[in-house]
Motif scaffolding. Structure first.
Motif, PDB file in Angstrom:
ATOM      1  N   PHE A  94       0.841  -1.196   0.000  1.00  0.00           N
ATOM      2  CA  PHE A  94       0.000   0.000   0.000  1.00  0.00           C
ATOM      3  C   PHE A  94       0.883   1.255   0.000  1.00  0.00           C
ATOM      4  O   PHE A  94       0.963   1.970   1.009  1.00  0.00           O
ATOM      5  CB  PHE A  94      -0.932   0.014   1.225  1.00  0.00           C
ATOM      6  CG  PHE A  94      -1.881  -1.139   1.253  1.00  0.00           C
ATOM      7  CD1 PHE A  94      -2.967  -1.169   0.400  1.00  0.00           C
ATOM      8  CD2 PHE A  94      -1.692  -2.196   2.131  1.00  0.00           C
ATOM      9  CE1 PHE A  94      -3.863  -2.230   0.412  1.00  0.00           C
ATOM     10  CE2 PHE A  94      -2.582  -3.263   2.157  1.00  0.00           C
ATOM     11  CZ  PHE A  94      -3.661  -3.276   1.291  1.00  0.00           C
TER      12      PHE A  94
ATOM     13  N   LEU B 154      -2.714   4.972  -8.056  1.00  0.00           N
ATOM     14  CA  LEU B 154      -2.248   3.591  -8.067  1.00  0.00           C
ATOM     15  C   LEU B 154      -0.894   3.492  -8.754  1.00  0.00           C
ATOM     16  O   LEU B 154      -0.645   4.162  -9.755  1.00  0.00           O
ATOM     17  CB  LEU B 154      -3.253   2.694  -8.801  1.00  0.00           C
ATOM     18  CG  LEU B 154      -4.648   2.585  -8.194  1.00  0.00           C
ATOM     19  CD1 LEU B 154      -5.514   1.664  -9.040  1.00  0.00           C
ATOM     20  CD2 LEU B 154      -4.592   2.088  -6.760  1.00  0.00           C
TER      21      LEU B 154
ATOM     22  N   TRP C  89       1.805  -1.404 -11.103  1.00  0.00           N
ATOM     23  CA  TRP C  89       1.503  -2.800 -10.819  1.00  0.00           C
ATOM     24  C   TRP C  89       0.121  -2.952 -10.185  1.00  0.00           C
ATOM     25  O   TRP C  89      -0.570  -3.949 -10.413  1.00  0.00           O
ATOM     26  CB  TRP C  89       2.592  -3.450  -9.951  1.00  0.00           C
ATOM     27  CG  TRP C  89       2.745  -2.864  -8.589  1.00  0.00           C
ATOM     28  CD1 TRP C  89       3.560  -1.843  -8.210  1.00  0.00           C
ATOM     29  CD2 TRP C  89       2.047  -3.258  -7.397  1.00  0.00           C
ATOM     30  NE1 TRP C  89       3.425  -1.573  -6.870  1.00  0.00           N
ATOM     31  CE2 TRP C  89       2.497  -2.433  -6.340  1.00  0.00           C
ATOM     32  CE3 TRP C  89       1.085  -4.229  -7.117  1.00  0.00           C
ATOM     33  CZ2 TRP C  89       2.030  -2.550  -5.044  1.00  0.00           C
ATOM     34  CZ3 TRP C  89       0.615  -4.347  -5.816  1.00  0.00           C
ATOM     35  CH2 TRP C  89       1.086  -3.510  -4.802  1.00  0.00           C
ATOM     36  N   GLN C  90      -0.296  -1.940  -9.411  1.00  0.00           N
ATOM     37  CA  GLN C  90      -1.637  -1.976  -8.820  1.00  0.00           C
ATOM     38  C   GLN C  90      -2.692  -1.772  -9.910  1.00  0.00           C
ATOM     39  O   GLN C  90      -3.723  -2.443  -9.917  1.00  0.00           O
ATOM     40  CB  GLN C  90      -1.782  -0.887  -7.753  1.00  0.00           C
ATOM     41  CG  GLN C  90      -0.939  -1.116  -6.518  1.00  0.00           C
ATOM     42  CD  GLN C  90      -0.991   0.072  -5.574  1.00  0.00           C
ATOM     43  OE1 GLN C  90      -0.802   1.211  -5.998  1.00  0.00           O
ATOM     44  NE2 GLN C  90      -1.245  -0.200  -4.295  1.00  0.00           N
ATOM     45  N   GLN C  91      -2.415  -0.839 -10.822  1.00  0.00           N
ATOM     46  CA  GLN C  91      -3.359  -0.587 -11.910  1.00  0.00           C
ATOM     47  C   GLN C  91      -3.528  -1.819 -12.791  1.00  0.00           C
ATOM     48  O   GLN C  91      -4.625  -2.107 -13.263  1.00  0.00           O
ATOM     49  CB  GLN C  91      -2.903   0.613 -12.753  1.00  0.00           C
ATOM     50  CG  GLN C  91      -3.936   1.053 -13.777  1.00  0.00           C
ATOM     51  CD  GLN C  91      -5.237   1.504 -13.135  1.00  0.00           C
ATOM     52  OE1 GLN C  91      -5.254   2.400 -12.311  1.00  0.00           O
ATOM     53  NE2 GLN C  91      -6.346   0.878 -13.523  1.00  0.00           N
TER      54      GLN C  91
END
Length: 173
Positions: A54, A69, A72-74
């Motif tokens: 996070f 984001l 990698w989160q997207q």
């Protein structure tokens, strides 16, 4: 050591279980804890790498800093947009009936809709971008809070859009 704590309303025991399962899936070799608080259960796990998972975490209020984001989160959101919308709805949304007075003054009509509200415009933007990706129409609202903070809100109220959301958001249980 960092501790991720998620406050879950005791009215929704199924979501408490899902929350604990999600933390356990990330850290299967560690115990997921629970602590009872007034009206809620705090689901928690300790790990030195939570800030890596996070990176948006920072001191201060989330609506006073950028929430963006990482790439990698997207990628994860792009791969699982329905799960992302579901999580946001279960966190800061609701499904209910909107009751409107008829223009002729002869009673009311009702229709189901989803509402999502968050003080962070960035988080609302993440929701609307993902709804656009799903081709699910939404409408924007703005509310004024007593302390002059602007709260962003959206609704999903077209019949087909609500029916689509029902297929993957599911009940808060």
């Amino acid at each position: 050591m960092w501790r991720l704590r998620i406050a879950c309303d005791d009215k929704w025991p199924g979501l408490i279980e899902e929350c604990a399962d999600a933390i356990a899936a990330i850290r299967p070799d560690h115990k997921v804890g629970r602590a009872q608080a007034l009206g809620c259960t705090m689901v928690h796990g300790s790990w030195k790498h939570w800030p890596c998972v996070f990176p948006q975490h920072a001191p201060g209020k989330k609506h006073e800093r950028r929430i963006v984001l990482e790439s990698w989160q997207q990628e994860i959101v792009d791969e699982h947009p329905r799960r992302f919308v579901r999580g946001l709805m279960h966190s800061d949304g609701s499904r209910g009936l909107n009751r409107i007075r008829r223009r002729d003054g002869q009673g009311f009509y009702e229709y189901p809709r989803y509402l999502f509200a968050n003080t962070s415009r960035d988080i609302v933007g993440l929701m609307t971008t993902t709804l656009d990706q799903l081709e699910n129409p939404w409408k924007s609202h703005a509310k004024r809070q007593p302390d002059v903070l602007s709260q962003s809100a959206i609704s999903i109220s077209r019949k087909a859009a609500v029916a689509r959301m029902d297929t993957f958001v599911g009940p808060e249980y």
